[in-house]
Design a protein around this motif. Structure first.
Motif, PDB file in Angstrom:
ATOM      1  N   GLN A   1       0.868  -1.505   0.118  1.00 42.98           N
ATOM      2  CA  GLN A   1       0.070   0.240   0.175  1.00 42.98           C
ATOM      3  C   GLN A   1       0.880   1.420   0.014  1.00 42.98           C
ATOM      4  O   GLN A   1       0.866   2.203  -0.964  1.00 42.98           O
ATOM      5  N   THR A   2       2.053   1.097   0.663  1.00 39.92           N
ATOM      6  CA  THR A   2       3.203   2.181   0.874  1.00 39.92           C
ATOM      7  C   THR A   2       3.944   2.745  -0.364  1.00 39.92           C
ATOM      8  O   THR A   2       5.084   3.260  -0.271  1.00 39.92           O
ATOM      9  N   ASP A   3       3.902   2.062  -1.852  1.00 39.44           N
ATOM     10  CA  ASP A   3       4.410   2.079  -3.123  1.00 39.44           C
ATOM     11  C   ASP A   3       4.294   3.410  -3.662  1.00 39.44           C
ATOM     12  O   ASP A   3       4.729   3.199  -4.891  1.00 39.44           O
ATOM     13  N   GLY A   4       3.144   3.787  -2.836  1.00 40.06           N
ATOM     14  CA  GLY A   4       2.704   5.073  -4.066  1.00 40.06           C
ATOM     15  C   GLY A   4       1.485   4.531  -4.632  1.00 40.06           C
ATOM     16  O   GLY A   4       0.417   3.944  -4.294  1.00 40.06           O
ATOM     17  N   ASN A   5       1.227   5.560  -5.520  1.00 42.63           N
ATOM     18  CA  ASN A   5      -0.365   5.143  -5.773  1.00 42.63           C
ATOM     19  C   ASN A   5      -0.446   4.452  -7.045  1.00 42.63           C
ATOM     20  O   ASN A   5       0.424   4.004  -7.891  1.00 42.63           O
ATOM     21  N   ARG A   6      -1.509   3.764  -7.313  1.00 40.00           N
ATOM     22  CA  ARG A   6      -1.821   2.612  -8.463  1.00 40.00           C
ATOM     23  C   ARG A   6      -1.053   1.310  -8.228  1.00 40.00           C
ATOM     24  O   ARG A   6      -0.602   1.427  -9.828  1.00 40.00           O
ATOM     25  N   THR A   7      -0.812   1.267  -7.381  1.00 37.42           N
ATOM     26  CA  THR A   7       0.060  -0.196  -7.198  1.00 37.42           C
ATOM     27  C   THR A   7      -0.787  -1.551  -6.602  1.00 37.42           C
ATOM     28  O   THR A   7      -2.436  -1.359  -7.394  1.00 37.42           O
ATOM     29  N   ARG A   8      -0.579  -2.818  -7.452  1.00 39.13           N
ATOM     30  CA  ARG A   8      -1.405  -3.819  -7.425  1.00 39.13           C
ATOM     31  C   ARG A   8      -1.981  -3.298  -5.962  1.00 39.13           C
ATOM     32  O   ARG A   8      -2.814  -4.679  -6.327  1.00 39.13           O
ATOM     33  N   TRP A   9      -1.462  -3.429  -5.025  1.00 33.45           N
ATOM     34  CA  TRP A   9      -2.175  -3.894  -3.969  1.00 33.45           C
ATOM     35  C   TRP A   9      -3.532  -2.719  -3.535  1.00 33.45           C
ATOM     36  O   TRP A   9      -4.519  -3.708  -3.738  1.00 33.45           O
ATOM     37  N   GLU A  10      -3.724  -1.513  -4.220  1.00 32.83           N
ATOM     38  CA  GLU A  10      -3.756  -0.920  -4.608  1.00 32.83           C
ATOM     39  C   GLU A  10      -4.857  -1.282  -5.135  1.00 32.83           C
ATOM     40  O   GLU A  10      -6.612  -1.265  -4.970  1.00 32.83           O
ATOM     41  N   LEU A  11      -4.676  -1.870  -6.621  1.00 30.71           N
ATOM     42  CA  LEU A  11      -6.341  -1.835  -7.333  1.00 30.71           C
ATOM     43  C   LEU A  11      -7.218  -3.540  -7.122  1.00 30.71           C
ATOM     44  O   LEU A  11      -8.368  -3.707  -7.137  1.00 30.71           O
ATOM     45  N   ALA A  12      -6.069  -4.745  -5.930  1.00 32.68           N
ATOM     46  CA  ALA A  12      -7.177  -5.311  -5.926  1.00 32.68           C
ATOM     47  C   ALA A  12      -7.706  -5.239  -4.598  1.00 32.68           C
ATOM     48  O   ALA A  12      -8.984  -5.861  -4.309  1.00 32.68           O
ATOM     49  N   ASP A  13      -6.813  -3.659  -3.424  1.00 36.84           N
ATOM     50  CA  ASP A  13      -8.189  -3.959  -2.878  1.00 36.84           C
ATOM     51  C   ASP A  13      -9.288  -3.221  -3.613  1.00 36.84           C
ATOM     52  O   ASP A  13     -10.203  -3.654  -2.469  1.00 36.84           O
ATOM     53  N   ASN A  14      -9.215  -2.495  -4.078  1.00 36.63           N
ATOM     54  CA  ASN A  14     -10.240  -1.657  -5.049  1.00 36.63           C
ATOM     55  C   ASN A  14     -12.029  -2.748  -5.191  1.00 36.63           C
ATOM     56  O   ASN A  14     -12.662  -2.752  -4.797  1.00 36.63           O
ATOM     57  N   LEU A  15     -11.116  -3.732  -6.478  1.00 35.84           N
ATOM     58  CA  LEU A  15     -12.068  -4.519  -7.108  1.00 35.84           C
ATOM     59  C   LEU A  15     -12.941  -5.403  -6.241  1.00 35.84           C
ATOM     60  O   LEU A  15     -13.381  -6.002  -6.039  1.00 35.84           O
ATOM     61  N   LEU A  16     -12.209  -5.715  -4.640  1.00 37.75           N
ATOM     62  CA  LEU A  16     -12.702  -6.956  -3.565  1.00 37.75           C
ATOM     63  C   LEU A  16     -13.574  -5.560  -2.798  1.00 37.75           C
ATOM     64  O   LEU A  16     -13.857  -6.459  -1.700  1.00 37.75           O
ATOM     65  N   SER A  17     -13.209  -3.959  -2.426  1.00 36.35           N
ATOM     66  CA  SER A  17     -14.156  -4.253  -2.109  1.00 36.35           C
ATOM     67  C   SER A  17     -15.090  -3.311  -1.988  1.00 36.35           C
ATOM     68  O   SER A  17     -15.935  -3.043  -2.648  1.00 36.35           O
ATOM     69  N   ASN A  18     -16.039  -2.878  -0.560  1.00 30.41           N
ATOM     70  CA  ASN A  18     -17.249  -2.891  -0.903  1.00 30.41           C
ATOM     71  C   ASN A  18     -17.826  -1.613  -0.699  1.00 30.41           C
ATOM     72  O   ASN A  18     -19.041  -0.681  -1.920  1.00 30.41           O
ATOM     73  N   THR A  19     -16.603  -0.602  -0.947  1.00 30.41           N
ATOM     74  CA  THR A  19     -16.466   0.912  -1.486  1.00 30.41           C
ATOM     75  C   THR A  19     -16.381   0.977  -2.634  1.00 30.41           C
ATOM     76  O   THR A  19     -17.586   1.957  -2.945  1.00 30.41           O
ATOM     77  N   PHE A  20     -16.218   0.010  -3.653  1.00 32.01           N
ATOM     78  CA  PHE A  20     -16.306   0.293  -5.029  1.00 32.01           C
ATOM     79  C   PHE A  20     -17.133  -0.792  -5.280  1.00 32.01           C
ATOM     80  O   PHE A  20     -17.258  -1.129  -6.974  1.00 32.01           O
ATOM     81  N   LYS A  21     -18.291  -1.298  -4.765  1.00 29.12           N
ATOM     82  CA  LYS A  21     -19.576  -1.851  -5.936  1.00 29.12           C
ATOM     83  C   LYS A  21     -19.957  -1.060  -6.814  1.00 29.12           C
ATOM     84  O   LYS A  21     -19.944  -2.154  -7.734  1.00 29.12           O
ATOM     85  N   GLU A  22     -19.767  -0.447  -6.776  1.00 23.34           N
ATOM     86  CA  GLU A  22     -20.987   0.682  -8.235  1.00 23.34           C
ATOM     87  C   GLU A  22     -20.049   0.632  -9.408  1.00 23.34           C
ATOM     88  O   GLU A  22     -20.572   0.084  -9.948  1.00 23.34           O
TER      89      GLU A  22
END
Length: 296
Positions: free
Chosen positions: A182-203
């Protein structure tokens, strides 16, 4: 003699029924590297093509004509002995019903790509062990491709593939290679996988399904209804943008879809597009020139 022969035929047919999931073109570009002998890059390219296209990534049964059309462009910017660094551009498409058109669904460039590779070294996928950053990154994006493709056909159908991608993230975080934390900057592989599985981004995931199944897939049979459903899907993304502006998934969506959206709304049955253009310019101002092609 007949029984062993029938057994052999059975197992050959069984193996053929489980065709690989991807029809992926992997290109290794080494133009930026001052290296006289380019053979190692050609060997790497062949190895990656075999790895992606011949590995059985899922338990699903894919016929040859159902393979996902995709590509990976690996651009090497630095090379020293067995150490490589550069970028990887990933693109994938999805067929549209009743047409020969392939709709782009994912288009992203990962700029944090470094790895070690020894020529002719075999590439293996082990879901439980970090083998190398080369196979980890490639495998991660294979599952992202599979997940996004599945989401366009069924609501949240890509969840098991995104979970596999997230598992690769978790295994890779202690590797010392960048892009996994998560700390490796913006648009990391961590961030993409997290977004795709997070209920926050269900839309995003719901819009992905509606856009394709209720929009693109009926564009030939019901162009007006299709355009209205695509418009509603983009309105749904605006709802997400209000709470999570400039999110990774939104940027990835419009990087893939900008040209297609402009083309869909630049002809055919007319729909109310004033709010559409306002939403598009709000969510993806980088493509304002593209949105200007949409006429009232």
């Amino acid at each position: 003699m007949l029984k062993p022969l029938l057994t052999l035929v059975f197992f050959v047919c069984l193996s053929l029924s489980y065709a690989q999931e991807l029809n992926c073109t992997v290109i290794v570009n080494s133009d930026q590297v001052n290296q006289t002998n380019k053979q190692i890059f050609r060997t790497l390219e062949k190895s990656l093509n075999d790895y992606v296209n011949k590995t059985q990534w899922t338990s699903a049964n894919f016929d040859a004509n159902q393979r996902i059309e995709c590509s990976m462009m690996v651009t090497i910017t630095q090379y020293d002995n067995s150490a490589f660094s550069g970028t990887i551009q990933i693109q994938s498409n999805r067929p549209v019903f009743n047409s020969n058109y392939q709709s782009p669904v994912f288009n992203y460039q990962d700029k944090q790509f470094s790895f070690k590779y020894v020529e002719f070294a075999p590439l293996y996928f082990n879901p439980n062990v970090f083998e190398s950053n080369l196979t980890a990154v490639i495998s991660y994006y294979v599952y992202i491709i599979l997940g996004i493709d599945a989401d366009t056909f069924s609501k949240e159908g890509g969840t098991p593939y995104f979970e596999q991608a997230q598992s690769i993230v978790n295994l890779s975080q202690s590797s010392g290679f960048s892009g996994w934390k998560q700390t490796d900057g913006n648009r990391t592989r961590w961030e993409l996988a997290d977004n795709l599985l997070s209920n926050t981004f269900k839309e995003y995931r719901l819009a992905l399904y509606n856009y394709h199944r209720q929009g693109m897939d009926v564009l030939v049979s019901d162009p007006l209804g299709a355009k209205e459903n695509i418009l509603n899907s983009i309105t749904l993304l605006e709802k997400l943008n209000n709470t999570r502006p400039n999110s990774f998934v939104l940027q990835a969506f419009f990087d893939a879809k900008s040209e297609e959206i402009a083309n869909v709304f630049s002809g055919g049955p007319k729909v109310k597009i004033a709010e559409l253009k306002e939403n598009l310019n709000s969510m993806a101002p980088l493509y304002s020139k593209t949105w200007s092609r949409i006429k009232y």
